[in-house]
Design an enzyme around this catalytic site. Sequence first.
Site, mmCIF file in Angstrom:
data_model
loop_
_atom_site.group_PDB
_atom_site.id
_atom_site.type_symbol
_atom_site.label_atom_id
_atom_site.label_comp_id
_atom_site.label_asym_id
_atom_site.label_seq_id
_atom_site.Cartn_x
_atom_site.Cartn_y
_atom_site.Cartn_z
ATOM 1 N N HIS A 100 0.886 -1.174 0.000
ATOM 2 C CA HIS A 100 0.000 0.000 0.000
ATOM 3 C C HIS A 100 0.915 1.213 0.000
ATOM 4 O O HIS A 100 2.010 1.175 0.592
ATOM 5 C CB HIS A 100 -0.824 0.110 1.276
ATOM 6 C CG HIS A 100 -1.707 -1.042 1.597
ATOM 7 N ND1 HIS A 100 -1.272 -2.156 2.257
ATOM 8 C CD2 HIS A 100 -3.030 -1.227 1.400
ATOM 9 C CE1 HIS A 100 -2.280 -2.994 2.436
ATOM 10 N NE2 HIS A 100 -3.365 -2.452 1.920
ATOM 11 N N ASP A 103 2.356 1.962 3.360
ATOM 12 C CA ASP A 103 3.317 1.020 3.968
ATOM 13 C C ASP A 103 4.734 1.469 3.698
ATOM 14 O O ASP A 103 5.621 1.274 4.522
ATOM 15 C CB ASP A 103 3.235 -0.399 3.362
ATOM 16 C CG ASP A 103 1.855 -0.966 3.307
ATOM 17 O OD1 ASP A 103 1.027 -0.586 4.146
ATOM 18 O OD2 ASP A 103 1.603 -1.814 2.410
HETATM 19 C C1 XLS Z 1 -7.415 -6.886 4.417
HETATM 20 C C2 XLS Z 1 -6.959 -7.060 3.043
HETATM 21 C C3 XLS Z 1 -5.833 -6.130 2.628
HETATM 22 C C4 XLS Z 1 -5.691 -6.117 1.138
HETATM 23 C C5 XLS Z 1 -4.918 -4.974 0.605
HETATM 24 O O1 XLS Z 1 -8.158 -7.684 4.947
HETATM 25 O O2 XLS Z 1 -6.623 -8.387 2.867
HETATM 26 O O3 XLS Z 1 -4.643 -6.484 3.258
HETATM 27 O O4 XLS Z 1 -5.128 -7.297 0.667
HETATM 28 O O5 XLS Z 1 -5.475 -3.760 0.937
#
Ligand code: XLS
Length: 438
Positions: A100, A103
Amino acid sequence: MKYFDKIDKIKYEGSKSSNPFAFKYYNSNELIFGKKMKDHLKFSMAYWHTMTGKGVDPFGAETMERPWDDEQDEMEKAKIRVKVAFEFMEKLGLEYFAFHDRDIAPEGETLSESNKNLDVIVDLIEKEMKRTGIKLLWGTANLFYNKRFVNGASTSPNADIFAFSAAQVKKAMEITKRLNGAGYTFWGGREGYETLLNTDMKLEQDNFARFLKMAVVYAKEIGFEGQFYIEPKPKEPTKHQYDYDSATVISFLRKHGLDKDFKLNIETNHATLAMHTMNHEIRLAADNDMLGSVDANQGDLLLGWDTDQFPTNVYDTTLTMYEVLRAGGLKSGGLNFDAKVKRSSFTKNDLLIAHIAGMDAYAAGLRIASKLLEDGVFENNLKDRYRSYNEGIGKQIVSKEVGFKELEEYVMNKKELEKNESGKQELLEAILNQYIIG
Ligand code: XLS
Ligand code: NI
Ligand code: NI
């Protein structure tokens, strides 16, 4: 400075090895159906869990020992993490990663500041990608953490938040393109509702579709050719999420004429939260030509939330890989470890061990699934079970030659119908066990 220099590059030592820092089943270059294991599996590191996950839960503070986070300045910390991330992926032979925007670089006071921070870090990531050959599986924007998203992002009742979300995704798409990302994921972290008493569900869902269309248009404008994914999840953080499961997302995309522009990124723990099996979710996507990528993890079925554990259940990895192989592979997608080490697995080496465990479980699953497919175990049974549709009246049904009247005529004076046959579930489960246990 190196953070994992006490451990060599992880190698395949085979199933008899007792070395915790070795693969027991994952043999990256071994050929399966003429294709390398690593190309079937395309493992990816999730930057958020592995690089920034700290082990907090609603009752307790951070537990993770992450020596690279000792630096106080957030930008300096972000720079160090890039080095650590690539050192880590190199050690494991992970050829992909996903992130993201928030991150990889800290959020600033304004979007413009946040974007500047991103540019600095993306420069570093780009260099590391060139140095190592590691690729970006997909990028995404975090539209759920900041309090501005309290009522959703593109489904917020507040148009300013819609605008902010669009601008944030615009930048996230740009950096994903710059890093040559194979995909871009939309996971609607807070795109849903807590109560219908305050929710205009139709407007919110239409807005979500408008938002996705804007993304498609912008991708064309900047020449981003990666695959767009939607990642279904039924609940958490909101009580009801619009992207509930594969079936819901497929019909939503079709309704809004977006089905050619998106595929699904299916996550194991989200499947079980929706009370489906992972293989059901993949089969449904594949049957609709919408299988994109996989977030490889597993949930604890005794808990009702997204525990995002590393996938170690070979029964499940086998059935997941069976569906992936049956669908002809993942194309632009891969197996992204959207998984976090348990709060009590707080050492940095637990991060390596958890990935090894996940990679081994998927490699074992791939091997078993390929044998099941090769021997036609389930496929031959399917052919036989549905054979009545290959001839006679069944064939006429399939080719749409008959309607209710003809079918009535067919059965009206028939004294005996074809006999029903056993579904053989226990037999098939026993054979599956033979393939798994060997
Ligand atoms: C959360 C999601 C997230 C997505 C990306 O439950 O899995 O991590 O994969 O935003
Ligand atoms: Ni996910
Ligand atoms: Ni998840």
